[in-house]
Scaffold this motif. Structure first.
Motif, mmCIF file in Angstrom:
data_model
loop_
_atom_site.group_PDB
_atom_site.id
_atom_site.type_symbol
_atom_site.label_atom_id
_atom_site.label_comp_id
_atom_site.label_asym_id
_atom_site.label_seq_id
_atom_site.Cartn_x
_atom_site.Cartn_y
_atom_site.Cartn_z
ATOM 1 N N GLY A 80 50.017 51.897 56.143
ATOM 2 C CA GLY A 80 50.218 52.475 54.820
ATOM 3 C C GLY A 80 51.447 53.339 54.757
ATOM 4 O O GLY A 80 52.482 53.000 55.338
ATOM 5 N N LEU B 261 52.781 54.833 44.524
ATOM 6 C CA LEU B 261 51.841 53.719 44.518
ATOM 7 C C LEU B 261 52.512 52.362 44.318
ATOM 8 O O LEU B 261 52.021 51.349 44.825
ATOM 9 C CB LEU B 261 50.782 53.927 43.429
ATOM 10 C CG LEU B 261 49.835 55.092 43.654
ATOM 11 C CD1 LEU B 261 49.029 55.372 42.394
ATOM 12 C CD2 LEU B 261 48.930 54.836 44.851
ATOM 13 N N LEU C 17 49.268 49.400 47.513
ATOM 14 C CA LEU C 17 48.017 48.934 46.917
ATOM 15 C C LEU C 17 47.757 47.473 47.260
ATOM 16 O O LEU C 17 46.631 47.097 47.593
ATOM 17 C CB LEU C 17 48.057 49.100 45.394
ATOM 18 C CG LEU C 17 48.177 50.525 44.859
ATOM 19 C CD1 LEU C 17 48.558 50.522 43.389
ATOM 20 C CD2 LEU C 17 46.898 51.290 45.098
ATOM 21 N N GLU C 18 48.809 46.665 47.190
ATOM 22 C CA GLU C 18 48.678 45.225 47.414
ATOM 23 C C GLU C 18 48.356 44.861 48.856
ATOM 24 O O GLU C 18 47.828 43.777 49.110
ATOM 25 C CB GLU C 18 49.956 44.513 46.964
ATOM 26 C CG GLU C 18 50.185 44.607 45.475
ATOM 27 C CD GLU C 18 51.551 44.133 45.041
ATOM 28 O OE1 GLU C 18 51.615 43.427 44.007
ATOM 29 O OE2 GLU C 18 52.548 44.448 45.713
ATOM 30 N N ASN D 197 46.360 46.785 50.686
ATOM 31 C CA ASN D 197 45.148 47.559 50.984
ATOM 32 C C ASN D 197 45.425 48.630 52.029
ATOM 33 O O ASN D 197 44.634 48.847 52.947
ATOM 34 C CB ASN D 197 44.001 46.641 51.431
ATOM 35 C CG ASN D 197 43.544 45.738 50.322
ATOM 36 O OD1 ASN D 197 43.364 46.175 49.191
ATOM 37 N ND2 ASN D 197 43.392 44.467 50.632
ATOM 38 N N GLU E 90 46.759 52.704 53.161
ATOM 39 C CA GLU E 90 46.268 54.057 52.958
ATOM 40 C C GLU E 90 47.465 54.997 52.828
ATOM 41 O O GLU E 90 48.584 54.635 53.202
ATOM 42 C CB GLU E 90 45.420 54.508 54.146
ATOM 43 C CG GLU E 90 44.208 53.648 54.414
ATOM 44 C CD GLU E 90 43.506 54.048 55.699
ATOM 45 O OE1 GLU E 90 42.423 54.658 55.590
ATOM 46 O OE2 GLU E 90 44.036 53.775 56.784
ATOM 47 N N GLN F 276 44.185 59.551 45.034
ATOM 48 C CA GLN F 276 42.835 59.190 45.483
ATOM 49 C C GLN F 276 42.090 58.318 44.479
ATOM 50 O O GLN F 276 41.213 57.556 44.859
ATOM 51 C CB GLN F 276 42.004 60.452 45.760
ATOM 52 C CG GLN F 276 42.354 61.106 47.065
ATOM 53 C CD GLN F 276 41.602 62.414 47.291
ATOM 54 O OE1 GLN F 276 41.270 63.121 46.341
ATOM 55 N NE2 GLN F 276 41.361 62.736 48.544
ATOM 56 N N ASN G 175 43.316 55.868 43.067
ATOM 57 C CA ASN G 175 43.866 54.525 43.177
ATOM 58 C C ASN G 175 43.799 53.922 44.577
ATOM 59 O O ASN G 175 43.812 52.703 44.720
ATOM 60 C CB ASN G 175 45.335 54.540 42.738
ATOM 61 C CG ASN G 175 45.488 54.889 41.291
ATOM 62 O OD1 ASN G 175 45.302 54.046 40.430
ATOM 63 N ND2 ASN G 175 45.786 56.152 40.998
ATOM 64 N N ILE G 176 43.756 54.770 45.610
ATOM 65 C CA ILE G 176 43.881 54.297 46.980
ATOM 66 C C ILE G 176 43.301 55.342 47.930
ATOM 67 O O ILE G 176 43.252 56.526 47.591
ATOM 68 C CB ILE G 176 45.380 54.038 47.314
ATOM 69 C CG1 ILE G 176 45.550 53.298 48.624
ATOM 70 C CG2 ILE G 176 46.184 55.328 47.287
ATOM 71 C CD1 ILE G 176 46.992 52.798 48.835
ATOM 72 N N THR G 177 42.875 54.900 49.109
ATOM 73 C CA THR G 177 42.403 55.854 50.112
ATOM 74 C C THR G 177 43.544 56.797 50.452
ATOM 75 O O THR G 177 44.594 56.362 50.923
ATOM 76 C CB THR G 177 41.919 55.131 51.382
ATOM 77 O OG1 THR G 177 40.829 54.274 51.030
ATOM 78 C CG2 THR G 177 41.475 56.124 52.438
ATOM 79 N N THR G 178 43.344 58.068 50.170
ATOM 80 C CA THR G 178 44.371 59.082 50.401
ATOM 81 C C THR G 178 43.764 60.212 51.212
ATOM 82 O O THR G 178 42.754 60.785 50.827
ATOM 83 C CB THR G 178 44.920 59.634 49.075
ATOM 84 O OG1 THR G 178 45.449 58.548 48.303
ATOM 85 C CG2 THR G 178 46.010 60.672 49.308
#
Length: 141
Positions: A26, A50, A64-65, A67, A69, A111, A113-116
């Protein structure tokens, strides 16, 4: 608002010799806030982080695409002025009480939108980064 963004294979933040957060593939985002930053700039920075295409061939995918972090690290030294002399000047850095609020807001937006995961604001941290590429982007909004 300025960020140093690194595409990573993994990254972790250590406080008092203990790993407090870590991510796999990530982005590690070192973020610095400046006095003139606004809510609008905060939203714009989150959207950029993002959607920045830093992954896969020809930089075709965003975090995001894939997956991925995010490891978000507060860093008041990023807005330093270094034009004169050899000692950084931090007069443009946002005061700590305001910067902490901005940091928490940015973390919250990400967070959703994505594991942060995040470092601790104001703590003395060690950040271990396994940079992928290396790919490092300086982003300013």
């Amino acid at each position: 608002m300025k960020a140093v963004i690194q595409r990573v294979k993994s990254s972790k933040v250590i406080v008092n010799k203990k790993i407090i957060e870590e991510i796999n593939k990530g982005l590690t985002v070192l973020i610095g806030f400046e006095k003139e930053d606004t809510e609008e700039k905060l939203q714009k920075m989150a959207k950029k982080i993002l959607n920045l295409r830093l992954f896969e061939e020809k930089f075709s995918k965003n975090v995001l695409e894939i997956n991925g972090e995010i490891l978000l690290i507060p860093n008041f030294t990023i807005p330093a002025i270094t034009k004169k002399g050899t000692r950084p000047n931090f007069q443009n850095s946002m005061p700590p009480n305001e910067a902490k609020i901005f940091f928490e807001k940015l973390k919250s937006i990400l967070q959703k939108n994505i594991t942060t995961k995040a470092g601790i604001f104001g703590a003395d941290m060690e950040v271990e980064i396994i940079n992928d590429g290396p790919v490092t982007i300086i982003l300013e909004v």
